[in-house]
Design a protein around this motif. Structure first.
Motif, mmCIF file in Angstrom:
data_model
loop_
_atom_site.group_PDB
_atom_site.id
_atom_site.type_symbol
_atom_site.label_atom_id
_atom_site.label_comp_id
_atom_site.label_asym_id
_atom_site.label_seq_id
_atom_site.Cartn_x
_atom_site.Cartn_y
_atom_site.Cartn_z
ATOM 1 N N GLU A 75 0.812 -1.224 0.000
ATOM 2 C CA GLU A 75 0.000 0.000 0.000
ATOM 3 C C GLU A 75 0.839 1.265 0.000
ATOM 4 N N HIS A 76 2.064 1.177 0.507
ATOM 5 C CA HIS A 76 2.949 2.348 0.573
ATOM 6 C C HIS A 76 4.280 2.008 -0.096
ATOM 7 N N PRO A 77 4.282 1.880 -1.426
ATOM 8 C CA PRO A 77 5.503 1.455 -2.121
ATOM 9 C C PRO A 77 6.672 2.418 -1.954
ATOM 10 N N GLY A 78 6.403 3.669 -1.592
ATOM 11 C CA GLY A 78 7.489 4.620 -1.407
ATOM 12 C C GLY A 78 8.071 4.632 -0.015
ATOM 13 N N MET A 79 7.495 3.849 0.882
ATOM 14 C CA MET A 79 7.968 3.815 2.262
ATOM 15 C C MET A 79 9.141 2.854 2.405
ATOM 16 N N LEU A 80 10.116 3.254 3.204
ATOM 17 C CA LEU A 80 11.253 2.383 3.491
ATOM 18 C C LEU A 80 10.870 1.497 4.669
ATOM 19 N N VAL A 81 10.680 0.216 4.404
ATOM 20 C CA VAL A 81 10.177 -0.705 5.419
ATOM 21 C C VAL A 81 11.228 -1.755 5.739
ATOM 22 N N GLY A 82 11.573 -1.844 7.012
ATOM 23 C CA GLY A 82 12.528 -2.838 7.456
ATOM 24 C C GLY A 82 11.913 -3.776 8.472
ATOM 25 N N ALA A 83 12.644 -4.794 8.819
ATOM 26 C CA ALA A 83 12.211 -5.750 9.833
ATOM 27 C C ALA A 83 13.181 -5.688 11.006
ATOM 28 N N GLY A 84 12.641 -5.555 12.215
ATOM 29 C CA GLY A 84 13.477 -5.499 13.405
ATOM 30 C C GLY A 84 13.372 -6.746 14.245
ATOM 31 N N THR A 85 14.218 -6.831 15.256
ATOM 32 C CA THR A 85 14.265 -7.989 16.146
ATOM 33 C C THR A 85 14.438 -9.285 15.349
ATOM 34 N N VAL A 86 15.280 -9.217 14.332
ATOM 35 C CA VAL A 86 15.596 -10.402 13.530
ATOM 36 C C VAL A 86 16.734 -11.137 14.239
ATOM 37 N N VAL A 87 16.465 -12.349 14.701
ATOM 38 C CA VAL A 87 17.431 -13.038 15.560
ATOM 39 C C VAL A 87 17.927 -14.369 15.004
ATOM 40 N N ASN A 88 17.439 -14.785 13.830
ATOM 41 C CA ASN A 88 17.945 -16.024 13.250
ATOM 42 C C ASN A 88 17.808 -15.964 11.729
ATOM 43 N N PRO A 89 18.557 -16.809 11.006
ATOM 44 C CA PRO A 89 18.519 -16.781 9.543
ATOM 45 C C PRO A 89 17.135 -17.052 8.960
ATOM 46 N N ARG A 90 16.328 -17.855 9.634
ATOM 47 C CA ARG A 90 14.974 -18.125 9.141
ATOM 48 C C ARG A 90 14.169 -16.831 9.069
ATOM 49 N N GLN A 91 14.304 -15.990 10.090
ATOM 50 C CA GLN A 91 13.588 -14.721 10.083
ATOM 51 C C GLN A 91 14.126 -13.789 9.008
ATOM 52 N N VAL A 92 15.417 -13.881 8.708
ATOM 53 C CA VAL A 92 15.972 -13.101 7.600
ATOM 54 C C VAL A 92 15.222 -13.447 6.318
ATOM 55 N N ASP A 93 15.082 -14.737 6.046
ATOM 56 C CA ASP A 93 14.397 -15.182 4.829
ATOM 57 C C ASP A 93 12.937 -14.723 4.823
ATOM 58 N N GLN A 94 12.259 -14.836 5.971
ATOM 59 C CA GLN A 94 10.857 -14.440 6.052
ATOM 60 C C GLN A 94 10.688 -12.940 5.821
ATOM 61 N N ALA A 95 11.561 -12.157 6.430
ATOM 62 C CA ALA A 95 11.465 -10.710 6.315
ATOM 63 C C ALA A 95 11.719 -10.249 4.887
ATOM 64 N N VAL A 96 12.740 -10.799 4.260
ATOM 65 C CA VAL A 96 13.059 -10.426 2.884
ATOM 66 C C VAL A 96 11.932 -10.842 1.945
ATOM 67 N N ALA A 97 11.382 -12.026 2.176
ATOM 68 C CA ALA A 97 10.269 -12.501 1.347
ATOM 69 C C ALA A 97 9.045 -11.603 1.494
ATOM 70 N N ALA A 98 8.884 -11.024 2.678
ATOM 71 C CA ALA A 98 7.738 -10.143 2.929
ATOM 72 C C ALA A 98 7.920 -8.773 2.292
ATOM 73 N N GLY A 99 9.163 -8.436 1.928
ATOM 74 C CA GLY A 99 9.418 -7.157 1.287
ATOM 75 C C GLY A 99 10.283 -6.198 2.068
ATOM 76 N N ALA A 100 10.837 -6.635 3.208
ATOM 77 C CA ALA A 100 11.697 -5.758 4.002
ATOM 78 C C ALA A 100 12.946 -5.396 3.205
ATOM 79 N N THR A 101 13.312 -4.106 3.249
ATOM 80 C CA THR A 101 14.485 -3.658 2.500
ATOM 81 C C THR A 101 15.691 -3.404 3.393
ATOM 82 N N PHE A 102 15.507 -3.540 4.704
ATOM 83 C CA PHE A 102 16.635 -3.539 5.622
ATOM 84 C C PHE A 102 16.243 -4.337 6.854
#
Length: 230
Positions: A75-102
């Motif tokens: 809904e907000h393609p111009g927003m810089l959206v990241g994922a926080g409290t990433v504590v394991n590689p599985r969450q890295v994959d999930q966050a990136v797949a969801a669209g997190a850019t940092f």
């Protein structure tokens, strides 16, 4: 991106990383968002956007974080959206797949950093000591999250650590507020700060988007009026 490369993360696949860090540096404030579902995530995103701060770090503390990131990025393609409290590689994959850019982590984990580097997404690992910073540098990371900033010494700690680590920039998080925002942003080694006061969970639960927008606009005004590294 090879995890075995000795080149700094900021130069390996440098353009996306540099672009994200530059955007964080321009924003100067990174809202740390905790939401239960996509609907809350969209409400927060609209409030932040209305307040002039199109940046959000959605923490992976809740089961609805991934859905929230997906909804916000759609809904907000111009927003810089990241994922926080990433504590394991599985969450890295999930966050990136969801669209997190940092990505942001509360601590320094080599497997998490390497997973982010392999995915080509910049990560801000949490550090609290000189040893943590040295470990981050060994992994090619020169922009780190000082956490919990208020507990480990606040602006004074950043000044002290910037002496031996002049190449490092910090995103202090934890204990940052509207009151001490200038103390942090006035330091030349601070890229931006992370904070949750403008997106307080009580405001999220109440759906008080107007107050969230007001606090966000206030933070933006302070950050804009304060010269970088003043």
């Amino acid at each position: 991106m090879s995890a075995k490369s000795s080149a700094p993360a900021e130069t390996r696949g440098s353009d996306p990383t540099r672009s994200v860090l530059e955007r964080l540096g321009r924003a100067r404030v990174v809202p740390v968002v905790v939401v239960d579902d996509a609907e809350q995530g969209l409400g927060v995103a609209r409030a932040l956007d209305d307040g002039g701060l199109p940046v959000a770090e959605v923490t992976f503390r809740t089961s609805g974080a991934r859905a929230a990131i997906e909804a916000i990025t759609a809904e907000h393609p111009g927003m810089l959206v990241g994922a926080g409290t990433v504590v394991n590689p599985r969450q890295v994959d999930q966050a990136v797949a969801a669209g997190a850019t940092f990505l942001v982590s509360p601590g320094l984990s080599a497997p998490v950093v390497r997973a982010a580097q392999e995915a080509g997404v910049p990560i801000l690992p949490g550090v609290a000591t000189a040893s943590d910073i040295m470990a981050a540098l060994d992994l090619g990371i020169t922009t780190v999250k000082l956490f919990p900033a208020g507990v480990v010494g606040g602006p004074g700690a950043i000044k002290a650590l910037s002496g031996p680590f002049g190449q490092v920039t910090f995103v202090p998080t934890g204990g940052v507020s509207a009151a001490n925002l200038p103390d942090y942003l006035g330091l030349p080694s601070v890229l931006a700060v992370g904070g949750s006061w403008m997106v307080d969970q009580k405001l999220v639960a109440a759906g008080d988007w107007a107050e969230m927008t007001r606090r966000t606009a206030e933070a933006v005004a302070v950050a804009t009026d304060l010269p970088e590294g003043a």
